[in-house]
Write a protein that holds these residues in place. Structure first.
Motif, PDB file in Angstrom:
ATOM      1  N   PRO A 161       0.621  -1.161  -0.034  1.00  0.00           N
ATOM      2  CA  PRO A 161       0.067  -0.013   0.006  1.00  0.00           C
ATOM      3  C   PRO A 161       0.806   1.208   0.041  1.00  0.00           C
ATOM      4  CG  PRO A 161      -0.864  -1.597   1.418  1.00  0.00           C
ATOM      5  CD  PRO A 161       0.395  -2.115   1.116  1.00  0.00           C
ATOM      6  N   THR A 162       0.300   2.346  -0.672  1.00  0.00           N
ATOM      7  CA  THR A 162       1.400   3.459  -0.734  1.00  0.00           C
ATOM      8  C   THR A 162       0.828   4.414   0.245  1.00  0.00           C
ATOM      9  OG1 THR A 162      -0.472   4.213  -2.407  1.00  0.00           O
ATOM     10  CG2 THR A 162       1.354   3.220  -3.414  1.00  0.00           C
ATOM     11  N   THR A 163      -0.375   4.241   1.164  1.00  0.00           N
ATOM     12  CA  THR A 163      -0.529   5.101   2.169  1.00  0.00           C
ATOM     13  C   THR A 163      -0.140   4.525   3.281  1.00  0.00           C
ATOM     14  OG1 THR A 163      -2.811   4.030   2.055  1.00  0.00           O
ATOM     15  CG2 THR A 163      -2.678   6.130   0.499  1.00  0.00           C
ATOM     16  N   SER A 164      -0.534   5.202   4.505  1.00  0.00           N
ATOM     17  CA  SER A 164      -0.185   4.607   5.680  1.00  0.00           C
ATOM     18  C   SER A 164      -0.394   3.341   6.018  1.00  0.00           C
ATOM     19  CB  SER A 164      -0.521   5.735   6.929  1.00  0.00           C
ATOM     20  OG  SER A 164      -1.980   5.618   6.773  1.00  0.00           O
ATOM     21  N   VAL A 165       0.304   2.397   6.721  1.00  0.00           N
ATOM     22  CA  VAL A 165      -0.380   0.926   6.748  1.00  0.00           C
ATOM     23  C   VAL A 165      -1.132   0.992   8.087  1.00  0.00           C
ATOM     24  CG1 VAL A 165       0.453  -1.299   7.231  1.00  0.00           C
ATOM     25  CG2 VAL A 165       1.470   0.041   5.586  1.00  0.00           C
ATOM     26  N   PRO A 166      -2.188   0.466   8.196  1.00  0.00           N
ATOM     27  CA  PRO A 166      -2.850   0.303   9.357  1.00  0.00           C
ATOM     28  C   PRO A 166      -2.079  -0.557  10.259  1.00  0.00           C
ATOM     29  CG  PRO A 166      -4.294  -0.217   7.527  1.00  0.00           C
ATOM     30  CD  PRO A 166      -2.943  -0.067   6.826  1.00  0.00           C
ATOM     31  N   THR A 167      -2.494  -0.329  11.534  1.00  0.00           N
ATOM     32  CA  THR A 167      -1.492  -1.045  12.742  1.00  0.00           C
ATOM     33  C   THR A 167      -1.991  -2.406  12.519  1.00  0.00           C
ATOM     34  OG1 THR A 167      -1.507   1.015  13.928  1.00  0.00           O
ATOM     35  CG2 THR A 167      -0.939  -1.203  14.913  1.00  0.00           C
ATOM     36  N   THR A 168      -3.209  -2.861  12.769  1.00  0.00           N
ATOM     37  CA  THR A 168      -3.545  -4.095  12.843  1.00  0.00           C
ATOM     38  C   THR A 168      -4.771  -4.529  11.788  1.00  0.00           C
ATOM     39  OG1 THR A 168      -3.030  -4.004  15.199  1.00  0.00           O
ATOM     40  CG2 THR A 168      -4.627  -5.889  14.525  1.00  0.00           C
ATOM     41  N   VAL A 169      -4.520  -5.623  11.312  1.00  0.00           N
ATOM     42  CA  VAL A 169      -5.519  -6.280  10.340  1.00  0.00           C
ATOM     43  C   VAL A 169      -6.151  -7.563  11.301  1.00  0.00           C
ATOM     44  CG1 VAL A 169      -5.922  -7.186   8.153  1.00  0.00           C
ATOM     45  CG2 VAL A 169      -4.550  -5.328   8.423  1.00  0.00           C
ATOM     46  N   GLY A 196      -8.772  -2.730  18.949  1.00  0.00           N
ATOM     47  CA  GLY A 196      -7.711  -2.488  18.182  1.00  0.00           C
ATOM     48  C   GLY A 196      -7.404  -2.524  16.717  1.00  0.00           C
ATOM     49  N   VAL A 197      -8.484  -3.099  15.912  1.00  0.00           N
ATOM     50  CA  VAL A 197      -8.425  -3.481  14.518  1.00  0.00           C
ATOM     51  C   VAL A 197      -8.488  -2.329  13.815  1.00  0.00           C
ATOM     52  CG1 VAL A 197      -9.435  -4.794  12.985  1.00  0.00           C
ATOM     53  CG2 VAL A 197      -8.774  -6.079  14.955  1.00  0.00           C
ATOM     54  N   ASP A 198      -7.894  -2.069  12.644  1.00  0.00           N
ATOM     55  CA  ASP A 198      -8.293  -1.138  11.670  1.00  0.00           C
ATOM     56  C   ASP A 198      -8.954  -1.623  10.337  1.00  0.00           C
ATOM     57  OD1 ASP A 198      -6.697   1.512  12.462  1.00  0.00           O
ATOM     58  OD2 ASP A 198      -5.344  -0.347  12.884  1.00  0.00           O
ATOM     59  N   VAL A 199      -8.522  -2.838  10.096  1.00  0.00           N
ATOM     60  CA  VAL A 199      -9.020  -3.449   8.876  1.00  0.00           C
ATOM     61  C   VAL A 199      -9.533  -4.776   9.251  1.00  0.00           C
ATOM     62  CG1 VAL A 199      -8.770  -3.998   6.508  1.00  0.00           C
ATOM     63  CG2 VAL A 199      -7.872  -1.817   7.181  1.00  0.00           C
TER      64      VAL A 199
END
Length: 519
Positions: free
Chosen positions: A5-13, A75-78
């Motif tokens: 990914p070109t944008t900021s990477v989510p912390t947790t998936v 704590g999950v982003d995606v």
């Protein structure tokens, strides 16, 4: 190829369905892209042998348990929703609705930023099969959750281990002539598993205002019968005559699939019911949000080639044991089988395994292994395998006359009678690839290792055969009675010879066709 990914990477998936076909291949790509990955599974033991198990956080839980889902979402982003109950008994539609509601509520309460769901392509209108109807219902529940959701809708996924692909593989391999239901004339838009994984990863980075479904598919629209014959061409088989029979109902067709393939009937029925409809993209809206993969989408024939473990570029073919498992790579490793795949997935493999204990030191046992073939022979039924060599020459094969280059030393790539040295770990392992004419691909592996009590050594011998089509299966079963004599005798005589190391002999100018061993 994994696109970072070109944008900021989510912390947790959070990945649900990590023990499934898509989930098991998505997790290592997410790790490679820099995500911190958590997986929620009902049976963590199923992840014991996957190579990435130590790199993820594993939570045990059931998606129908709201409390367990809520805990997993903290704590999950995606969140990736990759589960389905295809082939499950009882009211699987109710189970899937309950799971979808639990995930929707848990994700909303935990402040998850994005849900990515993989569903199925289906007609825009009209009656759907129970499986497709349930897939559509789950997508609707997630899209209405209040959490930005992308529902990707794919048809037949091409890759080793995909149930749809395995049905194509086994039907085409086994049947030289195919009576089939009338749905073989329906249109399908298959997609390579590598492209599905590309879209799944890219969907995690879409802006929060995107909350909708997208159709995804490969560049080819084919009839199901064309897909079978496309597979046949890539697998080196003749194209199959196909007769569409209107009398074959989905239920009867599922019984037929269950009879001639290893795919369980509980999975064959929902797949066949879904194939009664055209499965094609209704639009290409996805291109406005996620560009096609670098190099373009993978065509059907190319996807099949990758699923079979081959590379067209440079005509490189991977061996049966050196394919990269569970990692993304340019050669399509995501198309290969994983330890978590079902037993019936992947290429049919026949094996003959022998193990013997000997008082000989490992070095003495290895000396016999490395000197095998040529004038030294194969330690088993020389006359029978001399006949096998003559037969190979008659049909245009290499026969046994190539012998060996050196009387007691081998190197990777050496010709050895009608074998080729594919791998040698000197002192431990010798793997030979068959170059005689056989309806499939064959290997012979010999291994020497110290005994556990340091008293002597252990000899392991394994013959591996990938049959091609019905002829390959019949060939294996025809020679099976001889294996008990030839391969057992080979193991016995090699270990006996190792007790007293044999002296090297100079190769003859034209080694006689005696003492050879082959598949």
């Amino acid at each position: 190829m994994t696109t970072v990914p070109t944008t900021s990477v989510p912390t947790t998936v959070l990945v649900t369905g990590a023990t499934g076909y898509i989930g098991g291949r998505l997790v290592p790509r997410l790790l490679e892209a820099g995500y911190r990955v958590r997986v929620m599974v009902r049976t963590p033991e199923r992840l014991r042998d996957v190579p990435w198990a130590g790199d993820v956080e594993i939570l045990q839980g059931d998606l129908t348990d709201p409390a367990a889902v809520r805990t997993a979402c903290d704590g999950v982003d995606v969140l990736y929703y990759l589960v389905h109950s295809m082939g499950a008994g009882g009211d699987f539609e109710a189970t899937e609705r309950a799971s979808a509601h639990a995930v929707a509520d848990g994700a909303a309460a935990a402040g998850v930023s994005r849900i990515v769901y993989l569903g199925g392509l289906h007609p825009a209108e009209g009656k759907l099969s129970p499986h497709l109807r349930s897939r559509q219902a789950v997508g609707r529940i997630l899209l209405e959750s209040g959490v930005p959701t992308v529902a990707l809708q794919a048809g037949v996924v091409i890759g080793s281990g995909s149930t749809s692909f395995e049905m194509i593989r086994h039907l085409t391999d086994v049947l030289p002539y195919m009576p089939a239901p009338k749905w073989v004339r329906n249109l399908i838009q298959p997609i390579a598993v590598r492209d599905v994984l590309y879209y799944l990863i890219q969907a995690a980075e879409l802006p929060p205002e995107v909350n909708r479904s997208f159709d995804i598919g490969g560049p080819d629209v084919l009839r199901y019968g064309q897909m079978m014959n496309g597979y046949a061409l890539e697998a080196g088989l003749r194209q199959r005559p196909i007769a569409a029979l209107p009398v074959l109902t989905p239920w009867l067709a599922a019984q037929w699939v269950n009879l001639v393939t290893p795919i369980p009937r509980r999975l064959a029925i929902p797949i066949i019911e879904s194939l009664q409809y055209d499965c094609v993209m209704h639009d290409n809206d996805i291109d406005g949000y996620i560009p096609p993969p670098p190099g373009g989408l993978t065509g059907y024939r190319r996807a099949v080639s990758l699923a079979l473990g081959r590379m067209r570029d440079g005509e490189v073919e991977t061996s049966w044991q050196n394919a990269t498992v569970g990692r993304s790579s340019a050669d399509g490793a995501s198309s290969n089988a994983l330890p978590s795949d079902p037993d019936w997935a992947g290429h049919l493999v026949y094996t003959d395994l022998r193990e013997r204990r000997t008082s000989a030191a490992p070095a003495d046992l290895w000396r016999v292994i490395e000197s095998i073939g040529g004038e030294n022979g194969w330690y088993s039924f020389p006359l029978a395998w001399a006949l096998r060599g003559w037969m190979d020459k008659i049909v245009g094969g290499v026969g046994l006359r190539r012998g060996r280059l050196h009387p007691d030393r081998l190197h990777t790539g050496d010709a050895l009678d009608f074998w080729r040295v594919e791998r040698i770990d000197r002192g431990r392992l010798l793997r030979l690839r068959a170059e005689m004419r056989v309806p499939g691909r064959a290997w012979l592996e010999m291994e020497a290792e110290p005994a556990a009590d340091d008293d002597g050594s252990v000899y392991r011998q394994r013959a591996v055969f990938f049959p091609r089509g019905l002829g390959g299966r019949l060939y294996w079963w025809a020679i099976l009675p001889f294996h008990g004599v030839i391969f057992a005798g080979m193991a016995n005589r090699i270990t006996a010879a190792a007790v007293k190391p044999v002296a090297s002999t100079k190769p003859a100018a034209s080694p006689p066709e005696l003492g050879g061993a082959g598949m």
